[in-house]
Motif scaffolding. Structure first.
Motif, PDB file in Angstrom:
ATOM      1  N   PRO A  60     -18.454  28.126  15.437  1.00  0.00           N
ATOM      2  CA  PRO A  60     -17.879  28.020  16.778  1.00  0.00           C
ATOM      3  C   PRO A  60     -17.194  29.314  17.194  1.00  0.00           C
ATOM      4  O   PRO A  60     -16.752  30.099  16.343  1.00  0.00           O
ATOM      5  CB  PRO A  60     -16.866  26.884  16.624  1.00  0.00           C
ATOM      6  N   GLY A  61     -17.132  29.514  18.513  1.00  0.00           N
ATOM      7  CA  GLY A  61     -16.387  30.651  19.035  1.00  0.00           C
ATOM      8  C   GLY A  61     -17.276  31.728  19.636  1.00  0.00           C
ATOM      9  O   GLY A  61     -18.489  31.747  19.456  1.00  0.00           O
ATOM     10  N   THR A  63     -18.362  34.595  22.926  1.00  0.00           N
ATOM     11  CA  THR A  63     -18.948  34.536  24.268  1.00  0.00           C
ATOM     12  C   THR A  63     -20.382  35.035  24.222  1.00  0.00           C
ATOM     13  O   THR A  63     -20.664  36.106  23.687  1.00  0.00           O
ATOM     14  CB  THR A  63     -18.143  35.402  25.255  1.00  0.00           C
ATOM     15  N   TYR A 247     -20.262  21.848  28.703  1.00  0.00           N
ATOM     16  CA  TYR A 247     -19.655  22.973  29.411  1.00  0.00           C
ATOM     17  C   TYR A 247     -19.435  22.621  30.880  1.00  0.00           C
ATOM     18  O   TYR A 247     -20.082  21.731  31.435  1.00  0.00           O
ATOM     19  CB  TYR A 247     -20.537  24.229  29.282  1.00  0.00           C
ATOM     20  N   VAL A 261     -17.322  27.428  30.620  1.00  0.00           N
ATOM     21  CA  VAL A 261     -16.360  27.254  29.539  1.00  0.00           C
ATOM     22  C   VAL A 261     -16.492  25.837  28.987  1.00  0.00           C
ATOM     23  O   VAL A 261     -17.083  24.967  29.617  1.00  0.00           O
ATOM     24  CB  VAL A 261     -14.916  27.516  30.017  1.00  0.00           C
ATOM     25  N   ARG A 262     -15.923  25.624  27.822  1.00  0.00           N
ATOM     26  CA  ARG A 262     -16.028  24.305  27.199  1.00  0.00           C
ATOM     27  C   ARG A 262     -15.395  23.216  28.060  1.00  0.00           C
ATOM     28  O   ARG A 262     -14.333  23.404  28.644  1.00  0.00           O
ATOM     29  CB  ARG A 262     -15.363  24.328  25.829  1.00  0.00           C
ATOM     30  N   GLN A 276     -21.574  22.525  21.194  1.00  0.00           N
ATOM     31  CA  GLN A 276     -20.556  23.225  21.990  1.00  0.00           C
ATOM     32  C   GLN A 276     -20.024  24.401  21.169  1.00  0.00           C
ATOM     33  O   GLN A 276     -18.832  24.570  20.994  1.00  0.00           O
ATOM     34  CB  GLN A 276     -19.425  22.251  22.367  1.00  0.00           C
ATOM     35  N   TYR A 277     -20.955  25.213  20.659  1.00  0.00           N
ATOM     36  CA  TYR A 277     -20.554  26.288  19.756  1.00  0.00           C
ATOM     37  C   TYR A 277     -19.826  27.441  20.455  1.00  0.00           C
ATOM     38  O   TYR A 277     -18.689  27.749  20.099  1.00  0.00           O
ATOM     39  CB  TYR A 277     -21.761  26.811  18.974  1.00  0.00           C
ATOM     40  N   PRO A 278     -20.415  28.122  21.439  1.00  0.00           N
ATOM     41  CA  PRO A 278     -19.696  29.250  22.054  1.00  0.00           C
ATOM     42  C   PRO A 278     -18.488  28.788  22.856  1.00  0.00           C
ATOM     43  O   PRO A 278     -18.474  27.681  23.404  1.00  0.00           O
ATOM     44  CB  PRO A 278     -20.751  29.876  22.977  1.00  0.00           C
ATOM     45  N   GLU A 279     -17.489  29.651  22.909  1.00  0.00           N
ATOM     46  CA  GLU A 279     -16.350  29.371  23.788  1.00  0.00           C
ATOM     47  C   GLU A 279     -16.777  29.459  25.252  1.00  0.00           C
ATOM     48  O   GLU A 279     -16.282  28.735  26.103  1.00  0.00           O
ATOM     49  CB  GLU A 279     -15.241  30.405  23.542  1.00  0.00           C
ATOM     50  N   LYS A 280     -17.733  30.368  25.488  1.00  0.00           N
ATOM     51  CA  LYS A 280     -18.031  30.699  26.870  1.00  0.00           C
ATOM     52  C   LYS A 280     -19.450  31.260  27.000  1.00  0.00           C
ATOM     53  O   LYS A 280     -19.975  31.879  26.077  1.00  0.00           O
ATOM     54  CB  LYS A 280     -17.021  31.753  27.351  1.00  0.00           C
ATOM     55  N   TYR A 584     -25.399  30.047  19.161  1.00  0.00           N
ATOM     56  CA  TYR A 584     -24.055  30.374  18.693  1.00  0.00           C
ATOM     57  C   TYR A 584     -23.965  31.879  18.455  1.00  0.00           C
ATOM     58  O   TYR A 584     -24.986  32.581  18.408  1.00  0.00           O
ATOM     59  CB  TYR A 584     -23.711  29.600  17.420  1.00  0.00           C
TER      60      TYR A 584
END
Length: 587
Positions: A60-61, A63, A247, A261-262, A276-280, A584
């Protein structure tokens, strides 16, 4: 769904390509969905439970930067019927069902907001859906049967003009469906329970006059995603919708950029197919294919964390990618849903031998060449894509795969037998660079076969409006078509039903054949999808060989590339492109 010959955006849920794909793939791990697709079955409640299986190595995390050519014209689900918007919808909108691709590259229709893919009764005339617990919009409001009723009733409003019309037409038992609920639900009117029933907050029951055995497929379309009854702002909803997916939209500048965004209200336990891996996601527009291809190929700076939803590697960049082992590993490739073909106007070309002569003369290899050759497609024998169940590999009724440059001698013979030597043909084509190249090759081949060819160049942006007229004045013109879901029921009926010859309809060849019409009705009523698939392909054979209203040219393919820091990139046949829900950032 129609695809523009020019490779511009199409009126569909997928991307047209027109060039830039690849006959090869990158590393095997990145191409789970690129092979021929078989029957996509309807899953039960157990298979519809979340969370989705983890993507190997996902973290996770971060952009992800997304490079797109075209901005999003529509965000309201009911207005979504084009490729890039459909891809975006997989992240922000949920519907009753969705097409899930698992980590093995296998597909199934699962319950998305619903507990399963649907319960069929009354020989397919009735479909019942039950909503899952804890499904919400981004504002925290629960999604109830009231919202689903509203979602479908607002489809009848006059301002909803761009999305799919299948379910509305099934409800009305008529392609001209708006009179069933004029203006939609906004003045307090509703569909009767005999058509759409919501006995409690969790249950939605659809009643149709005829069996609709493809209902679970239709429910998976982005155009039927949930819209909040309380927060519906009518036309304004198209610019500021309420998200239900993993998102939500943080900002959107039309033609410039979008930030996703999440969505904190999305519960992964309710979702069997998304992550829902990326923050953005930071999306920017106006990147032509050559621009996005070269940026990502460079793999420098922020381009290492860049990908694209629908842009493909442009034809001029493909050789660089394929000769670079490191870059090739960063690609995903596969078929798109479209089949390129040429319609012959049967109001004007009435002699079957003349149509056969055109079919034998057509240089399909030259038709494909400007779009990247084998990189952009695979030469075709029929109208049904390799992605559809029932497809028979190697089907080649006119020997086109053996003589892809055309067979002028065979064409001359047929033309002589018909007594039509020197027959005038008006050939219409779009004024894109690629189609102009195709036009030269096609005209030369038809001339060699003994036709007097008159070329007619048409504006690309109004091309389908012009060839879509019954009295269009043209003899032969390109029409590309792709399925809306994994059944030839979305190919054969719209293209070849003789009861659907009208201005703006999709029967571009104006074929009127009683056997085709009766077979469409018979096969549409078959409940077993595997049996129906076999029957659709047999009808395809009759159409191509015995009637010949079209000349199939090629099956679309494409290649996409991502930066080296992008993980989880796989090609999704249902989306005809990269699957954004599995992406991701490699930390």
């Amino acid at each position: 769904m129609v695809a523009l010959a020019t490779g511009a955006l199409l009126l569909t849920a997928c991307s047209s390509g027109g060039g830039g794909g690849s006959g090869e793939t990158g590393d095997g791990e990145n191409n789970g969905g690129a092979e021929q697709q078989g029957l996509v079955g309807f899953a039960d409640a157990k298979a519809s439970v979340g969370p989705a299986e983890d993507v190997k190595g996902a973290q996770p995390g971060g952009t992800i930067r997304v490079l797109q050519r075209d901005s999003f014209a529509h965000l309201d689900p009911a207005q979504i019927y084009v490729s890039d918007e459909g891809m975006l919808a997989t992240l922000i909108h949920r519907r009753l069902t969705t097409i899930k691709m698992d980590n093995k590259g296998e597909y199934s229709v699962v319950g998305d907001l619903a507990t399963d893919s649907g319960k069929r009764s009354d020989d397919g005339r009735t479909w019942t859906y039950t909503l899952k617990d804890n499904v919400k919009f981004e504002d925290g409001s629960p999604i109830t049967s009231k919202d689903i009723r509203h979602t479908f009733e607002r489809q009848f409003a006059d301002f909803i003009t761009e999305g799919p019309t299948f379910v509305q037409s099934w409800m009305a038992d008529n392609p001209s469906y708006r009179d069933l609920l004029p203006g939609g639900p906004y003045k307090g009117d509703h569909l009767p329970d005999s058509i759409l029933e919501t006995p409690d907050d969790k249950t939605i029951i659809f009643h149709f006059k005829k069996p609709q055995n493809d209902m679970p497929y239709a429910m998976s379309m982005a155009g039927y995603a949930a819209v909040s009854a309380e927060k519906d702002t009518k036309k304004k909803y198209d610019k500021d919708p309420l998200a239900s997916g993993p998102y939500k939209i943080q900002s959107f500048q039309q033609g410039k950029s979008m930030s996703l965004v999440r969505n904190a209200e999305w519960d992964p336990k309710t979702d069997p197919s998304r992550h829902q891996y990326p923050e953005k996601f930071e999306i920017t527009f106006n990147h032509q294919y050559d621009d996005s291809s070269k940026r990502i190929l460079s793999d420098t700076g922020e381009n290492q964390r860049a990908t694209t939803f629908t842009n493909q590697v442009d034809a001029s960049t493909v050789p660089q990618v394929m000769s670079n082992a490191e870059a090739k590993k960063r690609t995903v490739s596969g078929y798109q849903s479209y089949v390129a073909m040429f319609a012959m106007n049967m109001e004007r070309i009435k002699d079957h031998k003349v149509r056969l002569a055109i079919a034998h003369a057509m240089p399909i290899k030259s038709v494909l060449a400007p779009y990247g050759g084998s990189a952009g497609g695979e030469l075709a024998g029929g109208t049904i894509s390799p992605l559809l169940p029932g497809y028979e590999k190697g089907y080649d009724p006119f020997g086109k795969l053996k003589k892809p440059g055309g067979d002028p001698e065979k064409a001359k013979q047929l033309l002589k037998e018909a007594g039509k030597e020197g027959m005038k043909l008006t050939y219409a084509f779009a004024n894109s660079n690629e189609d102009q190249q195709v036009a030269v090759a096609v005209a030369d081949a038809l001339s060699e076969a003994g036709f007097d060819v008159q070329r007619k160049e048409l504006p690309a942006d109004t091309y389908y409006d012009l060839v879509g007229k019954v009295d269009n004045g043209y003899d032969i013109y390109r029409n590309n078509w792709g399925h809306d879901w994994v059944s030839a029921s979305t190919v054969i009926p719209p293209l070849f039903d003789g009861r659907k010859v009208a201005d703006g309809a999709n029967n571009y060849s104006h074929v009127k054949d009683e056997k085709i019409n009766s077979e469409i009705d018979r096969i549409s009523a078959i409940a077993d999808p595997e049996k129906a698939a076999e029957e659709w392909f047999e009808l395809n054979k009759y159409i191509v060989e015995e009637v010949t209203p079209v000349v199939p040219a090629y099956y679309y393919k494409q290649m996409q590339i991502s930066g080296s820091k992008i993980g989880g990139a796989v090609y999704n046949n249902d989306l005809s492109g990269i699957d954004p829900t599995k992406l991701y950032i490699k930390q």
